[in-house]
Design a protein around this motif. Structure first.
Motif, short mmCIF file in Angstrom:
data_model
loop_
_atom_site.label_atom_id
_atom_site.label_comp_id
_atom_site.label_asym_id
_atom_site.label_seq_id
_atom_site.Cartn_x
_atom_site.Cartn_y
_atom_site.Cartn_z
N MET A 1 0.85 -1.20 0.00
CA MET A 1 0.00 0.00 0.00
C MET A 1 0.88 1.25 0.00
N ILE A 2 0.61 2.15 -0.89
CA ILE A 2 1.37 3.39 -0.90
C ILE A 2 0.44 4.56 -0.57
N THR A 3 1.04 5.61 -0.09
CA THR A 3 0.31 6.83 0.21
C THR A 3 0.75 7.90 -0.76
N ILE A 4 -0.22 8.52 -1.42
CA ILE A 4 0.07 9.56 -2.38
C ILE A 4 -0.32 10.90 -1.78
N ARG A 5 0.64 11.81 -1.79
CA ARG A 5 0.43 13.12 -1.19
C ARG A 5 0.63 14.22 -2.21
N CYS A 6 -0.02 15.32 -1.95
CA CYS A 6 0.18 16.52 -2.76
C CYS A 6 1.61 17.01 -2.61
N ALA A 7 2.27 17.34 -3.72
CA ALA A 7 3.64 17.83 -3.67
C ALA A 7 3.72 19.23 -3.06
N LYS A 8 2.63 19.95 -3.09
CA LYS A 8 2.66 21.33 -2.58
C LYS A 8 2.37 21.40 -1.09
N CYS A 9 1.27 20.78 -0.67
CA CYS A 9 0.85 20.97 0.72
C CYS A 9 0.96 19.69 1.55
N LYS A 10 1.34 18.58 0.94
CA LYS A 10 1.57 17.30 1.63
C LYS A 10 0.29 16.65 2.16
N THR A 11 -0.84 17.12 1.74
CA THR A 11 -2.09 16.47 2.12
C THR A 11 -2.11 15.04 1.57
N LYS A 12 -2.58 14.13 2.40
CA LYS A 12 -2.72 12.75 1.96
C LYS A 12 -3.92 12.65 1.04
N LEU B 1 -3.68 5.54 -11.61
CA LEU B 1 -4.37 4.93 -10.48
C LEU B 1 -5.59 4.20 -11.02
N TRP B 2 -5.65 2.91 -10.76
CA TRP B 2 -6.81 2.15 -11.15
C TRP B 2 -7.83 2.21 -10.02
N PRO B 3 -9.05 2.62 -10.32
CA PRO B 3 -10.05 2.86 -9.27
C PRO B 3 -10.26 1.68 -8.32
N SER B 4 -10.17 0.46 -8.85
CA SER B 4 -10.43 -0.69 -8.00
C SER B 4 -9.34 -0.88 -6.94
N ARG B 5 -8.19 -0.24 -7.12
CA ARG B 5 -7.10 -0.39 -6.15
C ARG B 5 -6.98 0.79 -5.19
N ILE B 6 -7.82 1.80 -5.38
CA ILE B 6 -7.79 2.94 -4.48
C ILE B 6 -8.55 2.58 -3.21
N GLN B 7 -7.84 2.66 -2.09
CA GLN B 7 -8.45 2.29 -0.81
C GLN B 7 -9.05 3.52 -0.11
N GLU B 8 -8.47 4.66 -0.40
CA GLU B 8 -8.92 5.87 0.27
C GLU B 8 -8.70 7.02 -0.69
N ASP B 9 -9.67 7.87 -0.83
CA ASP B 9 -9.58 8.96 -1.79
C ASP B 9 -10.01 10.25 -1.11
N ASN B 10 -9.04 11.13 -0.87
CA ASN B 10 -9.35 12.43 -0.26
C ASN B 10 -9.23 13.56 -1.26
N SER B 11 -9.14 13.21 -2.53
CA SER B 11 -8.97 14.23 -3.55
C SER B 11 -10.31 14.84 -3.92
N ILE B 12 -10.23 15.92 -4.66
CA ILE B 12 -11.44 16.58 -5.16
C ILE B 12 -11.59 16.26 -6.64
N HIS B 13 -12.74 15.75 -7.00
CA HIS B 13 -13.02 15.43 -8.40
C HIS B 13 -13.84 16.58 -8.98
N ASP B 14 -13.19 17.36 -9.82
CA ASP B 14 -13.82 18.53 -10.41
C ASP B 14 -13.99 18.25 -11.90
N GLY B 15 -15.14 17.73 -12.27
CA GLY B 15 -15.30 17.23 -13.63
C GLY B 15 -14.38 16.05 -13.81
#
Ligand SMILES: [Zn+2]
Length: 75
Positions: free
Chosen positions: A1-12, A27-41
């Motif tokens: 499991m890896i954690t992907i963070r924003c390069a600017k603010c380090k948010t997970k 990123l394949w959706p079926s492998r995403i365990q946690e999604d804190n991103s914003i989907h804008d369109g």
């Protein structure tokens, strides 16, 4: 499991099951365990406004310079 963070603010942004070697580019959706991103369109953004990638329906195409990742890869 890896954690992907924003390069600017380090948010997970994602916890993701990475399989195989090599760079994290998609990123394949079926492998995403946690999604804190914003989907804008079809744009994937960090809450700080940093553009992380683009939703290509089948997968999320990440912008190389927009994120960092930590953690162990499988396979
Ligand atoms: Zn951010």
């Amino acid at each position: 499991m890896i954690t992907i963070r924003c390069a600017k603010c380090k948010t997970k942004l994602f916890r993701y099951l990475k399989i195989g070697k090599g760079q994290v580019r998609h990123l394949w959706p079926s492998r995403i365990q946690e999604d804190n991103s914003i989907h804008d369109g079809n744009m994937i953004k960090c809450p700080c406004g940093n553009e992380i990638g683009k939703d290509e329906q089948k997968y999320i195409n990440l912008k190389r310079s927009a994120f960092t990742h930590t953690g162990r890869k499988f396979g």
